[in-house]
Structure formats: C-alpha cells, structure tokens
Design a protein around this motif. Structure first.
Motif, PDB file in Angstrom:
ATOM      1  N   GLN A   9       0.831  -1.202   0.000  1.00 28.53           N
ATOM      2  CA  GLN A   9       0.000   0.000   0.000  1.00 28.53           C
ATOM      3  C   GLN A   9       0.871   1.261   0.000  1.00 28.53           C
ATOM      4  OE1 GLN A   9      -2.901  -1.034  -1.021  1.00 28.53           O
ATOM      5  NE2 GLN A   9      -4.202  -0.155   0.548  1.00 28.53           N
ATOM      6  N   LYS A  11       3.592   1.715   1.491  1.00 34.15           N
ATOM      7  CA  LYS A  11       4.341   1.868   2.745  1.00 34.15           C
ATOM      8  C   LYS A  11       5.409   0.779   2.847  1.00 34.15           C
ATOM      9  CE  LYS A  11       1.576   5.136   4.299  1.00 34.15           C
ATOM     10  NZ  LYS A  11       0.668   4.913   5.423  1.00 34.15           N
ATOM     11  N   LEU A  31      -0.236  -0.362  10.382  1.00 32.05           N
ATOM     12  CA  LEU A  31      -0.082   1.081  10.177  1.00 32.05           C
ATOM     13  C   LEU A  31      -0.364   1.461   8.724  1.00 32.05           C
ATOM     14  CD1 LEU A  31       0.694   3.688  11.665  1.00 32.05           C
ATOM     15  CD2 LEU A  31       3.059   3.274  10.984  1.00 32.05           C
ATOM     16  N   ILE A  34      -4.480   1.565   8.373  1.00 35.00           N
ATOM     17  CA  ILE A  34      -5.354   2.324   9.263  1.00 35.00           C
ATOM     18  C   ILE A  34      -4.989   3.802   9.210  1.00 35.00           C
ATOM     19  CG2 ILE A  34      -5.652   0.337  10.785  1.00 35.00           C
ATOM     20  CD1 ILE A  34      -3.738   1.715  12.756  1.00 35.00           C
ATOM     21  N   ASP A  35      -5.887   4.649   9.743  1.00 27.82           N
ATOM     22  CA  ASP A  35      -5.637   6.084   9.787  1.00 27.82           C
ATOM     23  C   ASP A  35      -4.940   6.497  11.073  1.00 27.82           C
ATOM     24  OD1 ASP A  35      -6.856   6.513   7.295  1.00 27.82           O
ATOM     25  OD2 ASP A  35      -8.834   6.472   8.230  1.00 27.82           O
ATOM     26  N   SER A  36      -5.065   5.669  12.113  1.00 28.78           N
ATOM     27  CA  SER A  36      -4.436   5.980  13.394  1.00 28.78           C
ATOM     28  C   SER A  36      -2.912   5.939  13.283  1.00 28.78           C
ATOM     29  CB  SER A  36      -4.901   4.982  14.456  1.00 28.78           C
ATOM     30  OG  SER A  36      -4.138   5.126  15.637  1.00 28.78           O
ATOM     31  N   LYS A  37      -2.246   6.721  14.115  1.00 30.95           N
ATOM     32  CA  LYS A  37      -0.782   6.731  14.175  1.00 30.95           C
ATOM     33  C   LYS A  37      -0.257   5.830  15.286  1.00 30.95           C
ATOM     34  CE  LYS A  37      -0.347   9.844  10.925  1.00 30.95           C
ATOM     35  NZ  LYS A  37       0.240   9.488   9.610  1.00 30.95           N
ATOM     36  N   TYR A  42      -4.228   0.157  18.387  1.00 29.90           N
ATOM     37  CA  TYR A  42      -5.185  -0.393  17.437  1.00 29.90           C
ATOM     38  C   TYR A  42      -5.194  -1.915  17.500  1.00 29.90           C
ATOM     39  CZ  TYR A  42      -7.903  -1.082  13.219  1.00 29.90           C
ATOM     40  OH  TYR A  42      -8.901  -1.464  12.353  1.00 29.90           O
ATOM     41  N   SER A  92     -11.228  -1.409   7.382  1.00 30.11           N
ATOM     42  CA  SER A  92     -10.723  -0.196   6.749  1.00 30.11           C
ATOM     43  C   SER A  92     -10.880  -0.304   5.243  1.00 30.11           C
ATOM     44  CB  SER A  92      -9.241  -0.003   7.111  1.00 30.11           C
ATOM     45  OG  SER A  92      -8.626   0.922   6.235  1.00 30.11           O
ATOM     46  N   LYS A  94      -8.896   0.608   3.082  1.00 25.79           N
ATOM     47  CA  LYS A  94      -7.609   0.199   2.532  1.00 25.79           C
ATOM     48  C   LYS A  94      -7.430  -1.315   2.557  1.00 25.79           C
ATOM     49  CE  LYS A  94      -5.247   4.434   4.016  1.00 25.79           C
ATOM     50  NZ  LYS A  94      -4.171   4.967   4.882  1.00 25.79           N
TER      51      LYS A  94
END
Length: 276
Positions: A9, A11, A31, A34-37, A42, A92, A94
């Motif tokens: 993706q 990353k 990571l 998801i949108d969370s950092k 999570y 998600s 994604k």
C-alpha cells in the motif's frame, strides 16, 4: 537473520526470513491500513473486537529480531497466512482489496477441488505468465503428475508423510544427480524458490525418470515400510543416475547446471541461445 523491506500500500514493511519463509512486522502492516498513528493501541482494540483472533494470537504472531536504525529489536511478526488473518479483522477501506482478493482465492480453491483440471490449467497459465516455454511447461506438468503418483504409492506402503517423503526424495536425488535437493538448490543459488521451477529440460527429465523408476520398483518388489522404500528410492535414483552419466559421456557436457531462472525467464534464455 536478514531483515528486508517490502512495499505494501505504498508503505515500507519490514520483513525477516525465519524457518524457511518471510515474516512481516505486524505493526508495519497495520499502520499501512489504518488512519491511526498508534498501531499498538489499534492492535489491542482489534483483538478485543475479534475474540477468535485474540485467542489464536500466540499461534499467529511470533516475536523475532528486526534490524532498526537503533539496532536489532524484538518485534511482533507474522507469516503470510497470519498477516492475511489479521487483515481480515481490519475494518478499513484500505483493507478491502485484500479481503476481496482472499475471497476470490478461496472461491478458486473450491473450484479446483471440485474440478482438478481447473487447477492444472491455472498452473499452466502461471508458468506461461512467468515466461516459461510451452515445451518446458509440458515437462514440468508431467513431472508433477509423476511426483504425485510416487507420493501416493509411498502413502500406501507405510511411509509416514513428511519428513520421510523428504528423506526418500533426497535419496533419489542423490543417486540421480549426486546432490540432495538442498545441495542442488545451493548449487543453483536458490533460496526459497522451487528447485524444479529452475531446472532445465534434461534435469526435469532425469528427475522424472528417477521418480518413475522408484514407483515401479516399489510396486514390483512390494516395498513396505520406510526402510524398504528407501532401498527402492536408491535403486530408482541410480537408474536415472546411470542414464545421466552415459549421456554426459556421449555429449561431453554435464546435465546438472547452475543455471536458474531468477533473472531471465526460461523462454527468453531459449530464444537468446538460438541467436547466431
């Protein structure tokens, strides 16, 4: 233990080779989807949300050493199967393409169980897509059938699956080529790759001869138990080995070659070899 990067993706995902397969850093995969950092938090919420994943977590995830900028660190990793299971628990957008792909693969697998000819056709197409010639594919597919017939014979003659199959296969290979499969892979510079996918036409032919001869000897001599089938395996491999040696004398060339198809597909090598 070697650490490398994969792109997932867009990353970077750290991965390490462990017990013959790649293991991926779970936090990196999560990571990326998801949108969370905060992937650690999570993951904890995900395990609470999916109790079955939580219960099987220790079987899916192992702590392995991963190289980082600050030195080696112990991190949670999962193999490909484990990563796919984790992705299934991530609600998600994604993650949706991977979930749809998994559903498609599962459907195709059911089709192949119902009609094995579908699996054969797909295997042929995969080899063509990788650049193998039709002539090579025919030999490879025949070799797969010969191998399946041999393992079925072993199954009915008291050979108890792996690792006994591997030991008998090594016996055939050693007698046929003077190398076990592990030694052959090292000779060709292979790692996880399938050895026979990197064999030349002649190597495939002598592999088939060794296994077909072993099957016939086991039947004619009614070999029972691992010990008797090991003797049959040595005899079958030796038949292929004798034939290989005679061919080498006549041609002045070795059948076993370090050639592999890691860089250049087999069909391109064949075409290049025909150029003046």
């Amino acid at each position: 233990m070697e650490t490398k990067l994969a792109i997932f993706q867009g990353k970077e995902i750290r991965k390490t080779f462990h017990k013959g397969e790649w293991w991926f850093v779970v936090e990196d995969v999560v990571l990326a989807l998801i949108d969370s950092k905060d992937p650690k938090q999570y993951i904890q919420r995900m395990k609470r949300r999916d109790p079955e994943l939580g219960k099987g977590w220790v079987q899916i995830v192992h702590t392995l050493s991963i190289a980082t900028a600050g030195g080696a660190q112990r991190m949670l990793c999962a193999n490909t199967e484990g990563i796919f299971r984790i992705i299934q628990s991530i609600p998600s957008p994604k993650a949706e393409p991977f979930k749809r792909w998994l559903a498609k693969v599962g459907y195709e697998r059911v089709q192949e169980i119902e009609d094995p000819e579908i699996a054969t056709a797909r295997t042929r197409e995969l080899y063509r897509a990788k650049g193998y010639s039709d002539a090579w594919i025919e030999k490879r597919m025949r070799g797969i059938a010969v191998r399946a017939e041999l393992t079925e014979e072993w199954k009915g003659r008291g050979v108890n699956g792996e690792p006994e199959y591997a030991i008998l296969t090594a016996e055939i290979s050693k007698a046929a080529f003077g190398m076990t499969p592990a030694e052959y892979k090292q000779f060709k510079g292979l790692n996880r790759e399938n050895l026979r996918d990197h064999m030349t036409d002649l190597e495939l032919i002598f592999s088939m001869l060794g296994e077909a001869a072993t099957t016939e000897i086991a039947r004619k001599q009614d070999a029972q138990s691992f010990v008797e089938n090991k003797t049959a395996a040595n005899k079958g491999g030796r038949i292929a080995g004798d034939a290989r040696e005679k061919l080498e004398v006549e041609t002045g060339e070795k059948v076993s070659t370090s050639e592999n198809y890691l860089v250049e597909p087999e069909s391109k090598k064949r075409l290049r070899g025909k150029k003046p």
